[in-house]
Design a protein around this motif. Structure first.
Motif, PDB file in Angstrom:
ATOM      1  N   UNK A  84       0.913  -1.196  -0.207  1.00  0.00           N
ATOM      2  CA  UNK A  84       0.031   0.124   0.002  1.00  0.00           C
ATOM      3  C   UNK A  84       0.863   1.334   0.078  1.00  0.00           C
ATOM      4  N   UNK A  85       0.351   2.356  -0.607  1.00  0.00           N
ATOM      5  CA  UNK A  85       1.241   3.684  -0.454  1.00  0.00           C
ATOM      6  C   UNK A  85       1.649   4.003   0.975  1.00  0.00           C
ATOM      7  N   UNK A  86       2.810   4.333   1.436  1.00  0.00           N
ATOM      8  CA  UNK A  86       3.141   4.636   2.464  1.00  0.00           C
ATOM      9  C   UNK A  86       3.965   3.615   3.235  1.00  0.00           C
ATOM     10  N   UNK A  87       3.935   2.262   2.643  1.00  0.00           N
ATOM     11  CA  UNK A  87       4.501   1.112   3.281  1.00  0.00           C
ATOM     12  C   UNK A  87       6.379   1.403   3.104  1.00  0.00           C
ATOM     13  N   UNK A  88       6.804   0.861   4.165  1.00  0.00           N
ATOM     14  CA  UNK A  88       8.310   1.111   4.459  1.00  0.00           C
ATOM     15  C   UNK A  88       8.853  -0.243   3.857  1.00  0.00           C
ATOM     16  N   UNK A  89       9.743  -0.103   2.876  1.00  0.00           N
ATOM     17  CA  UNK A  89      10.166  -1.619   2.211  1.00  0.00           C
ATOM     18  C   UNK A  89      11.672  -1.374   2.092  1.00  0.00           C
ATOM     19  N   UNK A  90      12.318  -2.347   1.545  1.00  0.00           N
ATOM     20  CA  UNK A  90      13.595  -2.433   0.938  1.00  0.00           C
ATOM     21  C   UNK A  90      13.472  -3.780  -0.078  1.00  0.00           C
ATOM     22  N   UNK A  91      14.689  -3.571  -0.947  1.00  0.00           N
ATOM     23  CA  UNK A  91      14.569  -4.523  -1.913  1.00  0.00           C
ATOM     24  C   UNK A  91      15.484  -4.521  -3.003  1.00  0.00           C
ATOM     25  N   UNK A  92      15.205  -5.392  -4.301  1.00  0.00           N
ATOM     26  CA  UNK A  92      16.190  -5.397  -5.180  1.00  0.00           C
ATOM     27  C   UNK A  92      15.607  -5.144  -6.512  1.00  0.00           C
ATOM     28  N   UNK A  93      16.383  -4.559  -7.491  1.00  0.00           N
ATOM     29  CA  UNK A  93      16.015  -4.097  -8.919  1.00  0.00           C
ATOM     30  C   UNK A  93      16.935  -4.553  -9.613  1.00  0.00           C
ATOM     31  N   UNK A  94      16.830  -4.623 -10.880  1.00  0.00           N
ATOM     32  CA  UNK A  94      18.083  -4.645 -12.058  1.00  0.00           C
ATOM     33  C   UNK A  94      18.833  -3.646 -12.291  1.00  0.00           C
ATOM     34  N   UNK A  95      18.197  -2.446 -11.827  1.00  0.00           N
ATOM     35  CA  UNK A  95      19.128  -1.310 -11.991  1.00  0.00           C
ATOM     36  C   UNK A  95      18.144  -0.338 -11.629  1.00  0.00           C
ATOM     37  N   UNK A 107       7.185  -8.474  -6.021  1.00  0.00           N
ATOM     38  CA  UNK A 107       7.692  -9.623  -5.401  1.00  0.00           C
ATOM     39  C   UNK A 107       9.189  -9.559  -4.726  1.00  0.00           C
ATOM     40  N   UNK A 108       9.827  -8.242  -5.482  1.00  0.00           N
ATOM     41  CA  UNK A 108      11.222  -8.122  -5.014  1.00  0.00           C
ATOM     42  C   UNK A 108      11.589  -7.252  -3.888  1.00  0.00           C
ATOM     43  N   UNK A 109      10.207  -7.067  -3.037  1.00  0.00           N
ATOM     44  CA  UNK A 109      10.273  -5.948  -2.120  1.00  0.00           C
ATOM     45  C   UNK A 109      10.037  -6.759  -0.512  1.00  0.00           C
TER      46      UNK A 109
END
Length: 337
Positions: A84-95, A107-109
Motif C-alpha cells: 500500500x502507499x506509505x509502506x516502508x520497504x527494501x528490495x532488489x532491482x535490476x538497475x 515480489x522483489x520487495x
C-alpha cells in the motif's frame, strides 16, 4: 513526462569523475510494479564494473546504477496486492537504485522491520540474499558442516559467515588480505571461527588442520583462477563450491579432474541480477525467514549488518572511490537527499 534526479554517468561510462547528479525521466510503475521513493541505496562491486562499461545491464532493466535500496511506496501499478502507499520497504532491482525513485516488481520487495534503520535496510538485499543463495540454496549448508568463505570482509562474505554460523556450521574459515580485516572478522558476534591471510598463508593447508584432515563441506568463492586448485584441495568428500565471481581471472591453465570425480564434488556458478523475475521472487520469499534475524551492528541479532560508511549522494564520487580502493569492512551506503 515527470522528471527526477538520479546519479548519471557522463558519456554513459567512464571513470569515477564521470558520475554526477542530473535530471532524468521518473519511472512509471507498470502492471505488478510499485514506485518507491528511495531513502538510501547500497554500493556494490558490480556498480563499479557497470560504470566502466564492463557489466551489461539485464534486458529491460534501468541503465541507472544500483540494485538495492530502502524507501517508501508512493504509487501502485495495476494489480498490486501486497503493498500500500506509505509502506516502508527494501528490495532488489535490476538497475535504477541510484535515484530519487525506482520502479520495482512487488515480489522483489521486503517489509522494512521497525528495528532496522533505512541505512541498515538498504545494506541487506544484494549481499544477504546472494549469500543465502550461495550457502543455503546451492551450498546446502547444514549443522556440523565446515565452511570456507573467501573475501570474508566483503559484504557478501560477512553475510555468508554469519548465515553459516546461524545454520550450525562447526567451523567457518574466512580469508582476507590484511590482519585488521581478519581480526575484525573473528571479533564480531557469529563471526569467523578461523581466519587465513591468503597472501601469506596456504588456506588449503590451514582448513585441513582446522578440520583434522577432512576438508570443508562448503566453499563460497569470489576469486576464481588463483584460488581454483586450492579450493578443490580444500573440499571434503561430497563437498560443494559456489562460485560468485572470478576476480583473479576466468581461465585456469590446467585442471586435474581427478579430485572432482573421486571426492564427488559439486561446483556451482551463481549470479543473481540476471536471473528471471520468477526465480528472484521465489528466492526472496524463502529469504523472508532470515530477515527477522538480521539487526544492525548493535542490535543483538544472530545475524548483523555492518555499515562501513554512509555518504550523502552529493559525494557519490567519494563513495565509489572508497569502494574502488577496497578500504571497506562492511557496506558503503549512500543517502538520497
Amino acid at each position: 513526462m515527470p522528471k527526477m534526479r538520479a546519479v548519471l554517468i557522463k558519456d554513459g561510462q567512464g571513470p569515477i569523475e564521470n558520475l554526477y547528479i542530473g535530471e532524468t525521466d521518473k519511472p512509471v510503475p507498470t502492471k505488478g510494479q510499485v514506485l518507491v521513493k528511495i531513502v538510501a541505496f547500497g554500493l556494490n562491486r558490480m556498480d563499479h564494473y557497470q560504470r566502466q562499461g564492463g557489466y551489461p545491464v539485464p534486458p529491460g532493466a534501468s541503465s541507472i546504477l544500483g540494485v538495492e535500496f530502502s524507501g517508501r511506496v508512493t504509487e501502485l501499478g495495476e494489480g498490486v496486492t501486497r503493498w500500500a502507499v506509505g509502506d516502508e520497504v527494501f528490495g532488489l532491482v535490476g538497475g535504477g537504485a541510484y535515484a530519487e525513485f525506482v520502479s520495482c516488481d512487488e515480489g522483489l520487495l521486503l517489509k522494512k522491520p521497525g528495528h532496522l534503520s533505512w541505512v541498515e535496510a538498504a545494506s541487506i538485499p544484494e549481499n544477504y540474499i546472494t549469500a543465502y543463495q550461495a550457502l543455503v540454496k546451492y551450498g546446502e549448508v547444514k549443522k556440523g558442516d565446515h565452511v570456507l568463505v573467501h573475501a570474508g570482509a566483503s559484504g557478501v562474505g560477512i553475510a555468508a559467515i554469519q548465515i553459516a554460523r546461524e545454520s550450525g556450521a562447526a567451523t567457518v574459515t574466512a580469508t582476507a588480505s590484511t590482519t585488521e580485516k581478519l581480526d575484525w572478522l573473528r571479533s564480531i558476534p557469529n563471526g569467523a571461527t578461523h581466519t587465513v591471510n591468503y597472501k601469506t598463508e596456504d588456506f588449503a593447508a590451514e582448513v585441513k588442520k582446522t578440520t583434522n584432515g577432512k576438508g570443508v563441506d562448503v566453499v563460497i568463492d569470489f576469486v576464481g583462477q588463483s584460488h581454483w586448485a586450492k579450493n578443490v584441495e580444500s573440499l571434503a568428500i561430497d563437498g560443494r563450491m559456489t562460485i560468485l565471481a572470478t576476480l583473479s581471472g576466468n581461465e585456469v591453465s590446467a585442471v586435474n579432474l581427478g579430485p572432482i570425480l573421486h571426492k564427488r564434488l559439486r561446483i556451482q556458478g551463481s549470479t543473481l541480477r540476471s536471473r528471471s523475475l520468477q526465480y528472484q521472487t521465489e528466492l526472496i520469499a524463502s529469504f523472508r525467514d532470515i530477515v527477522d534475524k538480521v539487526t544492525g551492528a548493535n542490535g543483538g541479532g544472530p545475524i548483523r549488518t555492518y555499515i562501513h560508511k554512509v555518504y550523502p549522494w552529493t559525494e557519490i564520487q567519494s563513495a565509489h572511490r572508497e569502494m574502488a580502493e577496497n578500504k571497506n569492512s562492511g557496506k558503503i551506503i549512500v543517502e538520497v537527499e
